[in-house]
Design a protein around this motif. Sequence first.
Motif, PDB file in Angstrom:
ATOM      1  N   GLY A  81      36.286  63.834 -10.753  1.00 47.96           N
ATOM      2  CA  GLY A  81      36.038  62.518 -11.294  1.00 47.96           C
ATOM      3  C   GLY A  81      34.586  62.110 -11.153  1.00 47.96           C
ATOM      4  O   GLY A  81      33.732  62.894 -10.732  1.00 47.96           O
ATOM      5  N   HIS A  82      34.325  60.865 -11.499  1.00 50.93           N
ATOM      6  CA  HIS A  82      32.955  60.356 -11.377  1.00 50.93           C
ATOM      7  C   HIS A  82      32.603  60.165  -9.903  1.00 50.93           C
ATOM      8  O   HIS A  82      33.469  60.160  -9.021  1.00 50.93           O
ATOM      9  CB  HIS A  82      32.816  59.045 -12.152  1.00 50.93           C
ATOM     10  N   THR A  83      31.321  60.008  -9.651  1.00 52.74           N
ATOM     11  CA  THR A  83      30.847  59.855  -8.271  1.00 52.74           C
ATOM     12  C   THR A  83      30.253  58.479  -8.019  1.00 52.74           C
ATOM     13  O   THR A  83      29.570  58.274  -7.022  1.00 52.74           O
ATOM     14  CB  THR A  83      29.787  60.929  -7.932  1.00 52.74           C
ATOM     15  N   PHE A  84      30.493  57.526  -8.901  1.00 50.11           N
ATOM     16  CA  PHE A  84      29.906  56.204  -8.760  1.00 50.11           C
ATOM     17  C   PHE A  84      30.600  55.422  -7.651  1.00 50.11           C
ATOM     18  O   PHE A  84      31.818  55.505  -7.469  1.00 50.11           O
ATOM     19  CB  PHE A  84      30.000  55.420 -10.070  1.00 50.11           C
ATOM     20  N   GLU A  85      29.793  54.645  -6.924  1.00 47.76           N
ATOM     21  CA  GLU A  85      30.315  53.793  -5.863  1.00 47.76           C
ATOM     22  C   GLU A  85      29.606  52.446  -5.889  1.00 47.76           C
ATOM     23  O   GLU A  85      28.484  52.325  -6.377  1.00 47.76           O
ATOM     24  CB  GLU A  85      30.087  54.435  -4.483  1.00 47.76           C
ATOM     25  N   ALA A  86      30.295  51.438  -5.339  1.00 38.76           N
ATOM     26  CA  ALA A  86      29.651  50.143  -5.141  1.00 38.76           C
ATOM     27  C   ALA A  86      28.622  50.256  -4.035  1.00 38.76           C
ATOM     28  O   ALA A  86      28.708  51.122  -3.162  1.00 38.76           O
ATOM     29  CB  ALA A  86      30.695  49.090  -4.787  1.00 38.76           C
ATOM     30  N   GLU A  87      27.643  49.372  -4.091  1.00 36.84           N
ATOM     31  CA  GLU A  87      26.660  49.274  -3.021  1.00 36.84           C
ATOM     32  C   GLU A  87      26.701  47.860  -2.437  1.00 36.84           C
ATOM     33  O   GLU A  87      27.575  47.073  -2.765  1.00 36.84           O
ATOM     34  CB  GLU A  87      25.259  49.635  -3.536  1.00 36.84           C
ATOM     35  N   LEU A  88      25.738  47.556  -1.589  1.00 37.01           N
ATOM     36  CA  LEU A  88      25.749  46.288  -0.868  1.00 37.01           C
ATOM     37  C   LEU A  88      25.814  45.094  -1.812  1.00 37.01           C
ATOM     38  O   LEU A  88      26.528  44.129  -1.560  1.00 37.01           O
ATOM     39  CB  LEU A  88      24.493  46.184   0.010  1.00 37.01           C
ATOM     40  N   LEU A 130      18.569  43.351  -1.923  1.00 36.74           N
ATOM     41  CA  LEU A 130      18.787  44.062  -3.180  1.00 36.74           C
ATOM     42  C   LEU A 130      17.676  45.094  -3.324  1.00 36.74           C
ATOM     43  O   LEU A 130      16.606  44.820  -3.874  1.00 36.74           O
ATOM     44  CB  LEU A 130      18.803  43.108  -4.367  1.00 36.74           C
ATOM     45  N   THR A 131      17.909  46.285  -2.782  1.00 34.80           N
ATOM     46  CA  THR A 131      16.928  47.365  -2.825  1.00 34.80           C
ATOM     47  C   THR A 131      17.635  48.645  -3.237  1.00 34.80           C
ATOM     48  O   THR A 131      18.805  48.854  -2.895  1.00 34.80           O
ATOM     49  CB  THR A 131      16.262  47.579  -1.453  1.00 34.80           C
ATOM     50  N   CYS A 132      16.934  49.492  -3.969  1.00 33.47           N
ATOM     51  CA  CYS A 132      17.515  50.728  -4.475  1.00 33.47           C
ATOM     52  C   CYS A 132      16.708  51.924  -3.959  1.00 33.47           C
ATOM     53  O   CYS A 132      15.509  52.032  -4.218  1.00 33.47           O
ATOM     54  CB  CYS A 132      17.524  50.740  -6.003  1.00 33.47           C
ATOM     55  N   GLY A 133      17.383  52.811  -3.240  1.00 35.68           N
ATOM     56  CA  GLY A 133      16.733  53.963  -2.647  1.00 35.68           C
ATOM     57  C   GLY A 133      17.220  55.272  -3.222  1.00 35.68           C
ATOM     58  O   GLY A 133      18.160  55.320  -4.035  1.00 35.68           O
TER      59      GLY A 133
END
Length: 377
Positions: free
Chosen positions: A47-54, A129-132
Amino acid sequence: MRSVGVEEELLLADADSGEPLAVSGAVLAAADRADAAGEGPGTGGEGHTFEAELQEEQVEFATKPVSDMGELQDEIVRWRAEAARHAAAAGAVVAALGTSPLPVRPSMSPGHRYDWVTRQFGMTAQEQLTCGCHVHVSVDSDEEGVAVLDRIRPWLPVLTALSANSPFWQGEDTRYGSYRSRVWNRLPAAGPVDVFGSAARYHAEVGAMVDSGVLRDKGMVWFDARLSATYPTVEVRVADVCLDATTPVLLAALVRGLVETSARAWKAGEAAPRVSTGMLRLASWQAGRSGLDGPLLHPGTLRATSPETAVEALLRHVGDALADSGDEQLARSGCARLLELGNGARVQRELLRSEGDLASVVRHCARRTTDGADRVG
């Protein structure tokens, strides 16, 4: 050959205004529907590998572990395109930006764990709200992994400088290349750490931090580099998410080179560099401040030097490992390109000068996020 994998966090934004949109739930639901209908990109039934974040204004994906850097880029391009497809169904675009250029009041994702984070860390979490970009490299054991952690410490700020892609915060130019790194390091258990010396001491330290009650679990031990709690890997966490799909591949090659070089030094009986954590914090701050547009602290001397000199020192340090993995040309050409043309922070600032507004910056960066035409090497 050590396997590598990459996790990327992407910003969700309005296609016209560029303002962040709290639609991660809708994006994940769209991905679930595509899987159920057999319309996902996976082969072999995964399946997909997408997940929610903070925050609900972002979504995360993870690549599968691979050994070949071309295959890694294919994975990143594929999942970025899928993220964009599902975001479009929710009325949004995805942008590989370390922070939102436009003002935002983030929306915490639902769930018991995120509720705990909100109560415990207050405003620090609410504005986070930061993206690493996180790079995983396989290791043979926890003992080897901790030996690697002890030896890669001085080199990590150079990775922050190369990946710097967050110059704007709440609509203002921060004068930092990676402001994400400064915001992230407000959290406890984030940033550089001391030399551990053994896996036993590492696990004792992590256990004590959780037992203190300040952290909820081991997943909140947000060191610059750590042993993964899920996989047999070292996880390096210092990079901003990168605008172009080629840059995380470059980072993965460099991190794999660092892991292999450090493991070889450990097996040869070479001691870990005794660099103080205080000096590493200065080097980390300087990398976040300058990116590739100002001085860095040399990984060997911890004295001010040019970005070109610091990057060359890193390339020399991991040179044998890069040659053995076949990544030397990829690493050298990728670093030369960033030094000449600029990282994401420089690109964003140049876009603002040419386009005149931050909404245009986000729109342009969203298009560039899913452009996989360029190849590594």
